[in-house]
Design a protein around this motif. Structure first.
Motif, PDB file in Angstrom:
ATOM      1  N   SER A 174      31.254  -6.801  18.216  1.00 24.74           N
ATOM      2  CA  SER A 174      32.711  -6.718  18.160  1.00 24.74           C
ATOM      3  C   SER A 174      33.296  -8.121  18.313  1.00 24.74           C
ATOM      4  CB  SER A 174      33.217  -5.771  19.248  1.00 24.74           C
ATOM      5  OG  SER A 174      34.566  -5.433  19.026  1.00 24.74           O
ATOM      6  N   LYS A 198      32.691  -4.211  10.221  1.00 21.92           N
ATOM      7  CA  LYS A 198      33.604  -3.103  10.491  1.00 21.92           C
ATOM      8  C   LYS A 198      33.541  -2.020   9.417  1.00 21.92           C
ATOM      9  CE  LYS A 198      37.515  -5.274  11.140  1.00 21.92           C
ATOM     10  NZ  LYS A 198      38.924  -5.562  11.543  1.00 21.92           N
ATOM     11  N   PRO A 215      32.811  -0.860  14.867  1.00 22.27           N
ATOM     12  CA  PRO A 215      32.210  -2.193  15.007  1.00 22.27           C
ATOM     13  C   PRO A 215      30.759  -2.221  14.536  1.00 22.27           C
ATOM     14  CG  PRO A 215      32.272  -1.123  17.145  1.00 22.27           C
ATOM     15  CD  PRO A 215      32.927  -0.176  16.167  1.00 22.27           C
TER      16      PRO A 215
END
Length: 411
Positions: A257, A278, A286
């Motif tokens: 992330s 993503k 993530p």
């Protein structure tokens, strides 16, 4: 690095297409005994060396009679002997003759008909037909299972229980199969402890390695090497390089992330390439895909449910492609919600549910408990992944949805 990333993430179908387009089969094969080939993918087309069963066999216990025309009630024959499995009657039948024949036994030459034993009377060496016998001759053809030279299985076929049993019945002892890709698994996080260790405030017992190893094993793959590493860049860099050197695919969980200690994505960009980051999906946003030191890389989410769901949607198809198998996704079916489902619109969701058959035969999806991506319990007893489109908010009971079936076939 592919730029720019869609702000909301790539749609799942688009992400899967990019992954599969980038991969080629490893092209490595091995010859294994048939008993070790369950779930493996054939690297060669197999042909029958000879016809199977190789002789005309009786389908039931009864009497083989001379001739090939349907007999009439009252017809009679002289009994000449017996044909049993492994102990055939070796002579040819002449008109007016019959032999006792058992299920699976050779039907003698000169006979084109087996009479079920409940339709006849045998007495003093004579056989007499009491009732009409119908149109079925009750004889299995000598090439019913396979003709000599016929194809038993094609290269690229996945060998299940039924395929293995058929190959064995046709005399096959071993197969050349494609080698499975080796998976290197990296679990990252400063908060992780081995199960059984005493916890301090903020620490959690590490479960992603158990979850993903078991999931891959259930899907027919395995983890060749795994590491659990804290959120420190240099140890993570070394772990990524080690896994890339000893595996065909590198898989990580966590650290992809945009937090202060999320080192995986920048390290992958340094050691290879991040192709996309993503997913437009819940759970599983993530996620990173790319390469590390020339190896395909999957950066799965750290939350266990999201890791498992994205592994099914992206990692599993990729492993099939690398193995040389035809990529097979989870089968889909239409279901109705058993009860209302509250959610907010915005992202497509794969919700975990159990499959229920209503009294009227309808297929219902039962969603129980929280759908949080950290709650492993939402995977327990899950039969389905409900496909909820992004634009749909809360749903009422009876709403119809597509669902992916999680239970794998037996045969």
């Amino acid at each position: 690095m592919t730029e720019p990333y869609p702000r909301e993430g790539l749609p799942l179908d688009q992400a899967r297409a990019l992954v599969l387009e980038a991969l080629q089969p490893l092209g490595l094969s091995e010859s294994l005994p048939l008993a070790d080939c369950l779930g493996r993918t054939l690297a060669e087309t197999l042909h029958a060396a000879e016809a199977v069963p190789g002789f005309r066999a009786s389908i039931m216990d009864g009497y083989a009679i001379a001739g090939s025309e349907p007999p009439e009630p009252g017809d009679s024959w002289q009994l000449m002997g017996r044909s049993a499995a492994g102990a055939p009657f070796r002579e040819s039948l002449r008109p007016g003759q019959a032999v006792r024949v058992l299920t699976g036994a050779v039907v003698p030459e000169g006979s084109g008909w087996v009479l079920p034993q409940e339709l006849v009377e045998a007495c003093d060496g004579q056989l007499r037909l009491l009732k009409a016998c119908g149109v079925n001759p009750w004889i299995r053809a000598m090439d019913e299972e396979a003709a000599a030279g016929g194809v038993l299985a094609q290269a690229g076929d996945r060998l299940g229980v039924a395929e293995l049993a058929r190959l064995a019945s046709c005399g096959v002892q071993q197969c050349r199969v494609w080698s499975r890709p080796r998976v290197g698994l990296l679990i990252s996080g400063d908060e992780l402890l081995p199960p059984g260790e005493p916890r301090q405030l903020g620490e959690i017992w590490e479960s992603n390695s158990t979850l993903l190893c078991a999931l891959l094993q259930r899907l027919g793959y395995g983890v060749a090497v795994q590491r659990v590493v804290g959120d420190q860049p240099e140890p993570l860099r070394q772990a990524l390089l080690e896994l890339a050197a000893n595996a065909d695919v590198v898989v990580s969980t966590g650290g992809v992330s945009a937090g202060d200690t999320d080192w995986i994505r920048p390290l992958v960009a340094e050691l290879g390439e991040v192709r996309f980051w993503k997913l437009f999906l819940k759970p599983g946003r993530p996620l990173a895909w790319g390469t590390v030191a020339g190896r395909p890389f999957f950066g799965l989410p750290g939350n266990p449910v999201a890791a498992a769901v994205t592994a099914l949607q992206l990692l599993w198809p990729a492993l099939q492609r690398l193995e040389g198998a035809e990529v097979a996704l989870l089968p889909r079916l239409r279901v109705q919600l058993e009860q209302p489902l509250r959610r907010g619109s915005g992202r497509p969701e794969l919700a975990r549910a159990s499959l229920v058959v209503a009294d009227d035969g309808r297929l219902l999806a039962r969603v129980a408990g929280s759908q949080a991506s950290s709650r492993i319990g939402s995977l327990a007893q899950a039969d389905l992944l409900l496909e909820i489109p992004a634009e749909l908010g809360s749903l009422e009971a009876g709403a119809e949805l597509w669902a992916q079936l999680l239970r794998l076939p037996i045969f």
